[in-house]
Write an enzyme that holds these catalytic residues in place. Sequence first.
Site, PDB file in Angstrom:
ATOM      1  N   ASP A   9       0.855  -1.199   0.021  1.00  0.00           N
ATOM      2  CA  ASP A   9       0.096  -0.012   0.004  1.00  0.00           C
ATOM      3  C   ASP A   9       0.855   1.368  -0.066  1.00  0.00           C
ATOM      4  OD1 ASP A   9       0.900  -0.426   2.717  1.00  0.00           O
ATOM      5  OD2 ASP A   9      -0.820   0.647   3.394  1.00  0.00           O
ATOM      6  N   ASP A  14       6.609   1.141   1.864  1.00  0.00           N
ATOM      7  CA  ASP A  14       6.294   0.122   0.849  1.00  0.00           C
ATOM      8  C   ASP A  14       7.158   0.227  -0.543  1.00  0.00           C
ATOM      9  OD1 ASP A  14       3.549  -0.944   1.862  1.00  0.00           O
ATOM     10  OD2 ASP A  14       3.648   1.108   2.565  1.00  0.00           O
ATOM     11  N   ASN A  38      -2.377   2.452   3.430  1.00  0.00           N
ATOM     12  CA  ASN A  38      -1.916   3.989   3.893  1.00  0.00           C
ATOM     13  C   ASN A  38      -2.909   5.258   3.285  1.00  0.00           C
ATOM     14  OD1 ASN A  38       0.210   3.402   5.519  1.00  0.00           O
ATOM     15  ND2 ASN A  38       1.639   2.824   3.464  1.00  0.00           N
ATOM     16  N   THR A 124       2.811  -6.224   2.828  1.00  0.00           N
ATOM     17  CA  THR A 124       3.401  -4.783   3.791  1.00  0.00           C
ATOM     18  C   THR A 124       2.208  -3.925   3.789  1.00  0.00           C
ATOM     19  OG1 THR A 124       4.305  -3.506   1.642  1.00  0.00           O
ATOM     20  CG2 THR A 124       5.794  -5.385   2.720  1.00  0.00           C
ATOM     21  N   ASN A 158       1.316   1.043  17.234  1.00  0.00           N
ATOM     22  CA  ASN A 158       1.485   2.282  17.015  1.00  0.00           C
ATOM     23  C   ASN A 158       0.150   2.814  16.570  1.00  0.00           C
ATOM     24  OD1 ASN A 158       1.187   1.158  14.462  1.00  0.00           O
ATOM     25  ND2 ASN A 158       3.103   1.815  13.480  1.00  0.00           N
ATOM     26  N   GLU A 164      -0.450  -2.636  15.860  1.00  0.00           N
ATOM     27  CA  GLU A 164       0.279  -1.876  14.732  1.00  0.00           C
ATOM     28  C   GLU A 164      -0.775  -1.538  13.566  1.00  0.00           C
ATOM     29  OE1 GLU A 164       1.949  -1.759  10.831  1.00  0.00           O
ATOM     30  OE2 GLU A 164       0.730  -3.554  11.631  1.00  0.00           O
ATOM     31  N   PHE A 165      -0.640  -0.564  12.854  1.00  0.00           N
ATOM     32  CA  PHE A 165      -1.417  -0.001  11.691  1.00  0.00           C
ATOM     33  C   PHE A 165      -1.882  -1.170  10.730  1.00  0.00           C
ATOM     34  CE2 PHE A 165      -2.000   1.669   7.392  1.00  0.00           C
ATOM     35  CZ  PHE A 165      -3.133   2.757   7.720  1.00  0.00           C
ATOM     36  N   ASN A 166      -1.089  -2.079  10.417  1.00  0.00           N
ATOM     37  CA  ASN A 166      -1.429  -2.959   9.189  1.00  0.00           C
ATOM     38  C   ASN A 166      -2.542  -3.972   9.719  1.00  0.00           C
ATOM     39  OD1 ASN A 166      -0.148  -1.765   7.218  1.00  0.00           O
ATOM     40  ND2 ASN A 166       1.798  -3.111   7.536  1.00  0.00           N
ATOM     41  N   HIS A 239       9.862   0.476   7.768  1.00  0.00           N
ATOM     42  CA  HIS A 239       9.409  -0.930   8.333  1.00  0.00           C
ATOM     43  C   HIS A 239       9.315  -1.802   7.203  1.00  0.00           C
ATOM     44  CE1 HIS A 239       7.261   1.312  11.661  1.00  0.00           C
ATOM     45  NE2 HIS A 239       6.958   2.089  10.760  1.00  0.00           N
ATOM     46  N   ASP A 240       8.666  -1.553   5.916  1.00  0.00           N
ATOM     47  CA  ASP A 240       8.426  -2.632   5.116  1.00  0.00           C
ATOM     48  C   ASP A 240       9.462  -3.559   4.155  1.00  0.00           C
ATOM     49  OD1 ASP A 240       5.714  -2.150   5.699  1.00  0.00           O
ATOM     50  OD2 ASP A 240       5.325  -0.954   4.085  1.00  0.00           O
TER      51      ASP A 240
HETATM   52  C1  BDR Z   1       3.107  -0.066   8.616  1.00  0.00           C
HETATM   53  O1  BDR Z   1       1.899   0.909   8.534  1.00  0.00           O
HETATM   54  C2  BDR Z   1       2.217   1.628   7.337  1.00  0.00           C
HETATM   55  O2  BDR Z   1       1.841   3.183   7.456  1.00  0.00           O
HETATM   56  C3  BDR Z   1       3.682   1.329   6.626  1.00  0.00           C
HETATM   57  O3  BDR Z   1       3.698   1.355   5.426  1.00  0.00           O
HETATM   58  C4  BDR Z   1       3.909   0.136   7.383  1.00  0.00           C
HETATM   59  O4  BDR Z   1       3.562  -0.969   6.446  1.00  0.00           O
HETATM   60  C5  BDR Z   1       3.858   0.512   9.945  1.00  0.00           C
HETATM   61  O5  BDR Z   1       3.079   0.231  10.961  1.00  0.00           O
HETATM   62 CA    CA Z   2       2.820  -0.503   4.067  1.00  0.00          CA
END
Ligand code: BDR
Ligand code: CA
Length: 312
Positions: A9, A14, A38, A124, A158, A164-166, A239-240
Amino acid sequence: TEKIVLDCDPGHDDAIALLLAHGDPRIELLAVTTVVGNQTLDKVTRNALSVATLAGITGVPFAAGADRPLLREIAVAADIHGETGLDGPELPAPAFAAVDTHAVDLIVETVLAHEPGTVTLVPTGGLTNIALAARRAPEIVGRVKRVVLMGGGVAVGNRTPVAEFNIAIDPEAAAIVFEAGWEVVMVGLDLTHQALAGPEVRRAIRAVGTGPARFVDELLDFFAATYRDVQGFDAPPVHDPCAVAHVIDPTIVRALPMPIVVETAGRHTTGMTVADRRGPAPQGCRTHAALELDHTRFWELVVDALRTIGDP
Ligand code: BDR
Ligand code: CA
């Protein structure tokens, strides 16, 4: 070489994951699929095609996938990635279009077109496409080599204190992926918060001196600023590409087996990846968490990939 499907994304990190997958000779990029995360699906798909254009990626099918999570409302990360999903650098207009196939079908077709145990899925972004693929064609679960995903964390969140976001944007999809029975490597925040792009890393990237390296430098300028302002980081965690790096060399991104499940019904913990570290992992444990990064060698991988890509 390792055959991968990158499901992403883009997204600043990414984009760097895509460049690493393209530039490293040990990775064979079979397909790139996109998923809402994202930013909205149309934006992240366009971003993926633009990055491919500037990196000279040709002959790899790109397909757009899910435009919303399985059950939940869309929640994008404009605070981190901007309105376009890839704010900062100027992007070339895509030189090619996504294929007409839905990402979920492309994932299934790609896995079925190769020998069992040879294709690694590298998500990712949110896990919507991967979960749908596992439901649409359950036979892929036994054929995929591994799922090496960026997401989750053993001890840190986060999006929320514990999520975590994903994982948080589509926890039901994540639960499907973690519980499907295939081998899952969770490259989570415990690991990726070590992948900081500090001043030395930034200098090494700039020293490559190519268009794609300049692009990464500009991406990191924007990413560093949002990570400083929103999350209080001195340098941004990238991260990715850590998930791609694990596929390239598991001694750079080191993982340990442990049971991991995803919380979907918590009052305060939805999207948490609940990892059991109470003892040695049970026999046959199929889930792993990446905990330890070799920072120097990781960034060498990224810089080497940029050198290999050169100025297409
Ligand atoms: C993940 O969330 C997205 O914002 C980043 O691309 C990464 O995959 C980090 O938490
Ligand atoms: Ca990502």
